[in-house]
Design an enzyme around this catalytic site. Structure first.
Site, short mmCIF file in Angstrom:
data_model
loop_
_atom_site.label_atom_id
_atom_site.label_comp_id
_atom_site.label_asym_id
_atom_site.label_seq_id
_atom_site.Cartn_x
_atom_site.Cartn_y
_atom_site.Cartn_z
N PRO A 1 0.68 -0.98 0.05
CA PRO A 1 -0.05 -0.01 0.13
C PRO A 1 0.84 1.15 -0.27
O PRO A 1 1.98 1.08 0.17
CB PRO A 1 -0.66 -0.03 1.22
CG PRO A 1 0.25 -0.71 2.34
CD PRO A 1 1.01 -1.74 1.50
N ALA B 1 -4.67 4.58 4.21
CA ALA B 1 -4.05 3.90 3.50
C ALA B 1 -5.10 2.92 2.82
O ALA B 1 -6.22 2.88 3.15
CB ALA B 1 -3.11 2.94 4.36
N ASN B 2 -4.39 2.08 1.72
CA ASN B 2 -5.25 1.15 1.19
C ASN B 2 -5.09 -0.48 1.70
O ASN B 2 -3.80 -0.52 2.26
CB ASN B 2 -4.68 0.94 -0.26
CG ASN B 2 -5.50 1.97 -1.06
OD1 ASN B 2 -5.65 3.06 -0.59
ND2 ASN B 2 -5.95 1.53 -2.49
N ARG B 3 -5.95 -1.37 1.68
CA ARG B 3 -5.48 -2.49 2.05
C ARG B 3 -4.54 -3.30 1.20
O ARG B 3 -5.02 -3.47 -0.22
CB ARG B 3 -7.03 -3.44 2.17
CG ARG B 3 -7.59 -3.55 3.40
CD ARG B 3 -8.66 -4.71 3.14
NE ARG B 3 -9.79 -3.89 3.97
CZ ARG B 3 -9.90 -4.00 5.42
NH1 ARG B 3 -8.73 -4.55 6.16
NH2 ARG B 3 -10.79 -3.52 6.02
N SER B 4 -3.56 -3.78 1.45
CA SER B 4 -2.70 -4.54 0.48
C SER B 4 -1.62 -5.33 1.27
O SER B 4 -0.91 -4.75 2.17
CB SER B 4 -2.00 -3.54 -0.26
OG SER B 4 -1.08 -4.30 -1.18
#
Ligand code: C5P
Length: 219
Positions: free
Chosen positions: A17, A29-32
């Protein structure tokens, strides 16, 4: 054991992310998990490529034999990517935050009588689109990802054109699939030639297969 399919090639991969600070202790943030991007970097290195991996914060370890640049913000990721071009190939597997917080606070925002702070967002640079349209430094082969929860292939076809990349690796990340954060992936490879539906496989196997396709495209 590994045929040196990418010997003499330079490959750049983004993974994980990006995290965009609100203040020194908070972020969006993004989920990654970084699992697929890191697997691609590892597979490219195993195939003999010189690999630069630009990664946001992840739990997975740095792959062996890869130069890893750790970044947080999208802007730092773009700068690190640009700094490491030219390469033969770039694979953009990172889940980049589309927006960052306007006016990041230098000090921790305190709870208090002035009430709940509002967040205003500004758009981040699109790394994939920027590099795909680079006049001087565009890699010969630019591969983007599309994580979708519906209309996976039509959305990926649009995205390929919109971003100006050569291929899109599209996957369905609906929670029911278990792909997000999991060890397996089911992808569709979208190129100018059409769409290939790949069988479900481990992220490591998807990475090896993608590396073999990349080697074929460069040959
Ligand atoms: O537009 P979307 O985020 O769905 O596009 C996904 C693809 O674009 C991925 O390859 C991702 O790494 C890349 N991307 C990027 N920079 C952004 C947003 C997405 O490189 N700001």
């Amino acid at each position: 054991e590994h045929p040196q399919l990418l010997k003499g090639r330079r490959v750049l991969v983004t993974s994980g992310p990006t995290v965009e600070p609100i203040d020194p202790v908070r972020y969006i943030a993004n989920r990654s998990s970084g699992k697929q991007g890191h697997a691609i970097a590892a597979a490219a290195a195993a195939a003999g490529a010189e690999v630069i991996l630009v990664s946001g914060p992840v739990q997975v370890p740095d792959p062996r034999g890869v130069t890893v640049i750790h970044v947080e913000r999208a802007r730092d990721m773009l700068a690190a990517v640009e700094e490491h071009l030219p390469t033969d190939v770039a694979v953009f597997a990172a889940a980049v935050a589309d927006w960052r917080v306007a006016g990041e606070a230098e000090q921790k925002i305190k709870k208090g009588p002035s009430g709940t702070p509002g967040l205003s967002l500004v758009e981040n640079p699109d790394i994939l689109a920027t590099i795909s349209r680079h006049k001087m430094l565009r890699p010969r082969l630019v591969v983007g990802f599309a994580a979708e929860t519906e209309n996976v292939v039509p959305n990926a076809k649009d995205k390929r054109i919109r971003k100006g990349c050569d291929w899109i690796v599209a996957n369905d990340v609906s929670p029911a699939t278990g792909i997000m954060g999991g060890d397996a992936n089911t992808v569709h490879l979208v190129s100018a030639e059409g769409v290939e539906d790949w069988p479900s496989a481990s992220k490591a196997e998807v990475a090896r297969r993608l590396v073999a396709r990349i080697a074929g495209a460069l040959a």
